[in-house]
Design a protein around this motif. Structure first.
Motif, PDB file in Angstrom:
ATOM      1  N   CYS A 105       1.496   7.961   7.105  1.00 53.58           N
ATOM      2  CA  CYS A 105       1.273   8.818   5.927  1.00 53.58           C
ATOM      3  C   CYS A 105       1.544  10.282   6.233  1.00 53.58           C
ATOM      4  N   CYS A 113       4.363   6.705   0.884  1.00 54.07           N
ATOM      5  CA  CYS A 113       4.563   5.353   0.363  1.00 54.07           C
ATOM      6  C   CYS A 113       5.395   5.337  -0.911  1.00 54.07           C
ATOM      7  N   HIS A 171      -2.812   3.318  -3.933  1.00 61.28           N
ATOM      8  CA  HIS A 171      -1.392   3.004  -4.159  1.00 61.28           C
ATOM      9  C   HIS A 171      -1.032   1.552  -3.890  1.00 61.28           C
ATOM     10  N   CYS A 178       1.440  13.660   3.854  1.00 63.76           N
ATOM     11  CA  CYS A 178       0.972  13.294   2.517  1.00 63.76           C
ATOM     12  C   CYS A 178      -0.543  13.383   2.425  1.00 63.76           C
ATOM     13  N   ILE A 179      -1.224  13.111   3.535  1.00 60.09           N
ATOM     14  CA  ILE A 179      -2.686  13.159   3.505  1.00 60.09           C
ATOM     15  C   ILE A 179      -3.212  14.328   4.348  1.00 60.09           C
ATOM     16  N   ASP A 181      -6.854   1.147  -1.121  1.00 59.38           N
ATOM     17  CA  ASP A 181      -6.010   2.326  -1.236  1.00 59.38           C
ATOM     18  C   ASP A 181      -5.454   2.344  -2.656  1.00 59.38           C
ATOM     19  N   ASN A 205       3.504  11.542  -3.844  1.00 56.16           N
ATOM     20  CA  ASN A 205       3.001  11.190  -5.167  1.00 56.16           C
ATOM     21  C   ASN A 205       1.887  12.114  -5.677  1.00 56.16           C
ATOM     22  N   HIS A 248      -2.998   6.058   8.358  1.00 53.44           N
ATOM     23  CA  HIS A 248      -3.471   7.372   7.896  1.00 53.44           C
ATOM     24  C   HIS A 248      -3.908   8.263   9.062  1.00 53.44           C
TER      25      HIS A 248
HETATM   26 FE1  SF4 Z   1      -0.577   7.296   2.636  1.00 48.42          FE
HETATM   27 FE2  SF4 Z   1       0.107   9.228   0.998  1.00 48.42          FE
HETATM   28 FE3  SF4 Z   1       0.579   6.757   0.352  1.00 48.42          FE
HETATM   29 FE4  SF4 Z   1      -1.938   7.640   0.370  1.00 48.42          FE
HETATM   30  S1  SF4 Z   1      -0.292   8.315  -0.947  1.00 48.42           S
HETATM   31  S2  SF4 Z   1      -1.175   5.707   1.226  1.00 48.42           S
HETATM   32  S3  SF4 Z   1      -1.822   9.058   2.098  1.00 48.42           S
HETATM   33  S4  SF4 Z   1       1.490   7.856   2.055  1.00 48.42           S
END
Ligand code: SF4
Ligand code: MIC
Length: 638
Positions: free
Chosen positions: A357, A297, A121, A360-361, A119, A378, A65
């Protein structure tokens, strides 16, 4: 009674409680994973638990991250995490190695086992037949210390996949269809178990796309069987011996069932600002797009990126579009190179990011002001991309690549026949950039100046007097409670500093007002705390003096995090009472310990002069945890 796959795994791992939906059960956890943004807190907590070595079969610490190193903080945290891993018996996945969920599938996941990850996910592992669940860092630390992981036994929702996917329609469209039908709270308290003839069409990475995004349904987990497809995936990874079968017992009991006819699906897209605002791509076609981001992810496997590369091969990205691609892992990147498609991807104008990541973050690649960004990710919560007024749409990789070429949202079915997908080249790297722990618990723990001690809460008082500091609406995300992004994420190991950002986007005065108040409360609507597992969304409000959250309903992980840090989660007995509360109201709960012995608690609104009822919905154990001021205090007392 014949068991579903979920209940077989639960029964195999049951340490305490009765296997009845809604009952609190304690489970043995075989594997854990952490990532760097939640990991520093989790390992500070592991240190506080005072064990010598982790007691799980396998624990892995990933760096994925906080990989932008704009200043010393993230690099210091990585060094801390590496040193803790070596000492406590944890594998360390080096920065650049990939996103935790993708790398865990490749290197570690075992069908039939339990996986707990800091996490949300983590259920990605369900694509491989694991019962994989997200949790706050403290719960993961406690599991690493060999204690049970407690949760409410879930209901099991059987998802029957029938028919065959039409060309250009993929796994992302299946999960978007479920989000369209069930909404972002449709999975709360449930495990989604996939079956039916349609699953035979889906590879492990495709299954993992679906189980990954089950998190957006609020589900406890999502699970596919372990079959010959699973076996061949493990064989590709050089670990066929770890395969074992998993399927439901004949006549297995399900609490609910839905059927998705794959042959009737078409490319789908989730509109701003929620993953369940799903429409067909065809309905929105021609929407101008500024940025296309492929990765995360959810959609960053070899299969996804091979498809993207083939669509882009020999062509150039539209001048109005910025295309960024982040592979899920170093293995995926290597396979693309080996398969001979990487050069074409680069030549098309794609900006290749590291395997992490990333956007995405909100770790870079924020879209322009008022911009439209199409992402294979997502989550599309407002502001998460780093640009407050950007509009984020979520789709599959084929739609993303087609759009990058045309500059406007494009249905991939217009591209002619889809490319053939050759099997992935066998990854030849032996050590896989995974550093095994030291054989004994020696080695120094290296702490940088940004790592501040973990704050502890006080026990709850006899009489609780709290001021409503904020009245928020439905579906408040943990991104809204505590934002991520390149500026705030480096403060994850420094609670006093990160606490300044609590509710910053909703009300920038929140942190200051909370500090001035002598006990605060937050009022929320439905599904309060959906999204990320970050326990900072409980820990930082606790640091500011928040004592209770009153909501119409809660998301599972966030509610558990509130209890873990001694914040009392309360649910309105009559949701209409929500409407009658105002910011600034002073609420009093008298004889709290006594009242918690009943299901219903009476709250007095001193400001407006009326009373109302709330439910705590806590088990006996959780009442003691919250009374003690959180799990660390509770553990110390026991
Ligand atoms: Fe990383 Fe995005 Fe998956 Fe969260 S959703 S683990 S920030 S890739
Ligand atoms: C996310 O996707 O929101 C995150 C960042 O991966 C979080 C964890 C975190 O906030 O560190 C999650 O999903 O749990």
């Amino acid at each position: 009674m014949a068991y579903s796959m979920t209940y077989q795994i639960l029964a195999d791992h049951l340490l305490t409680g009765r296997l009845e939906p809604g009952e609190e059960i304690g489970l043995r956890i075989d594997q854990t994973l952490t990532q760097d943004a939640t990991g520093t807190m989790a390992y500070l907590q592991l240190e506080a638990l005072g064990i010598e070595r982790v007691k799980t079969d396998l624990s892995v610490s990933y760096i994925d991250h906080n990989t932008l190193q704009g200043s010393f903080e993230n690099a210091d945290d990585h060094r801390y995490l590496q040193s803790v891993a070596a000492r406590y018996g944890i594998y360390f996945s080096r920065p650049g190695n990939g996103i935790c969920h993708q790398v865990h599938l490749e290197c570690f996941g075992v069908p039939g086992q339990t996986l707990l990850g800091s996490d949300s996910h983590t259920p990605t592992g369900g694509g491989l037949g694991m019962l994989a669940m997200g949790a706050g860092g403290l719960d993961v630390a406690v599991a690493m210390a060999g204690h049970p992981f407690y949760l409410a036994a879930p209901e099991v929702l059987k998802v029957n996949l029938v028919g065959e996917l039409p060309p250009w329609v993929g796994a992302k469209d299946i999960i978007l269809e479920l989000l369209r039908r069930l909404s972002v709270k449709g999975g709360v308290g449930k495990v989604l178990e996939y079956g039916g003839p349609g699953i035979k069409e889906l590879s492990v990475p495709e299954r993992a796309t679906i189980t990954n995004m089950g998190a957006e349904l609020g589900a406890t987990s999502s699970l596919f069987p372990s079959d010959e497809i699973t076996r061949s995936f493990l064989k590709e990874q050089g670990r066929e011996e770890q395969w074992r079968p998993l399927s439901p017992e004949p006549g297995a009991v399900y609490h609910e069932e839905v059927t998705v006819d794959l042959s009737r699906l078409e490319p789908l897209i989730a509109c701003p600002h929620s993953p369940d605002r799903v429409k067909t791509v065809a309905a929105l076609e021609s929407l101008p797009v500024d940025q296309v981001a492929i990765g995360s992810c959810t959609n960053s496997s070899y299969q996804d990126l091979f498809l993207v590369s083939k669509i882009l091969e020999g062509k150039t990205i539209h001048p109005g579009v910025n295309l960024v691609v982040s592979p899920g892992s170093r293995q995926v990147l290597w396979q693309l190179a080996e398969a001979g498609v990487l050069a074409g991807l680069i030549a098309s104008g794609a900006r290749l990011l590291e395997a992490a990541c990333g956007p995405c973050i909100g770790m870079g690649q924020a879209p322009p002001s008022g911009g439209v960004s199409l992402r294979t990710f997502n989550r599309n919560f407002a502001g998460r991309s780093g640009t407050a007024d950007a509009s984020i749409y979520l789709c599959g990789p084929a739609t993303a690549a087609a759009t990058a070429l045309k500059g406007v949202l494009t249905d991939p079915r217009k591209l002619g026949p889809p490319p053939e997908l050759p099997p992935p080249p066998q990854f030849m790297d032996k050590d896989r950039m995974l550093i095994p722990p030291l054989p004994e618990n020696k080695g120094e723990i290296l702490r940088g100046p940004n790592i501040k001690p973990l704050p502890l809460n006080e026990p709850l008082p006899e009489n609780l007097s709290i001021e409503v500091l904020l009245k928020a609406g439905d579906h408040i995300t943990t991104d809204q409670i505590l934002p991520a992004g390149a500026k705030v994420l480096p403060l994850r190991s420094n609670i006093p500093a990160i606490a300044e950002y609590v509710f910053a986007a909703l009300d920038p005065t929140f942190a200051e007002r909370a500090k001035q108040s002598d006990g605060g409360a937050v009022v929320g609507g439905e599904n309060y705390g959906q999204g990320s597992s970050r326990e900072h969304a409980a820990l930082a409000p606790m640091f500011l003096g928040v004592k209770s959250v009153l909501a119409k309903s809660f998301a599972r992980i966030h509610r558990a995090n509130l209890v873990n840090f001694g914040i009392l989660p309360l649910v309105f007995a009559d949701p209409l009472d929500y409407d009658r509360l105002t910011q600034g109201d002073r609420l009093v709960i008298k004889n709290l310990p006594k009242q918690l012995e009943q299901d219903t608690v009476i709250v007095t609104n001193l400001t407006a002069g009326w009373q109302f009822e709330v439910k705590h919905q806590l088990s006996r154990r959780l009442i003691e945890v919250v009374k003690a001021g959180g799990l660390l205090n509770y553990n110390r007392n026991h």
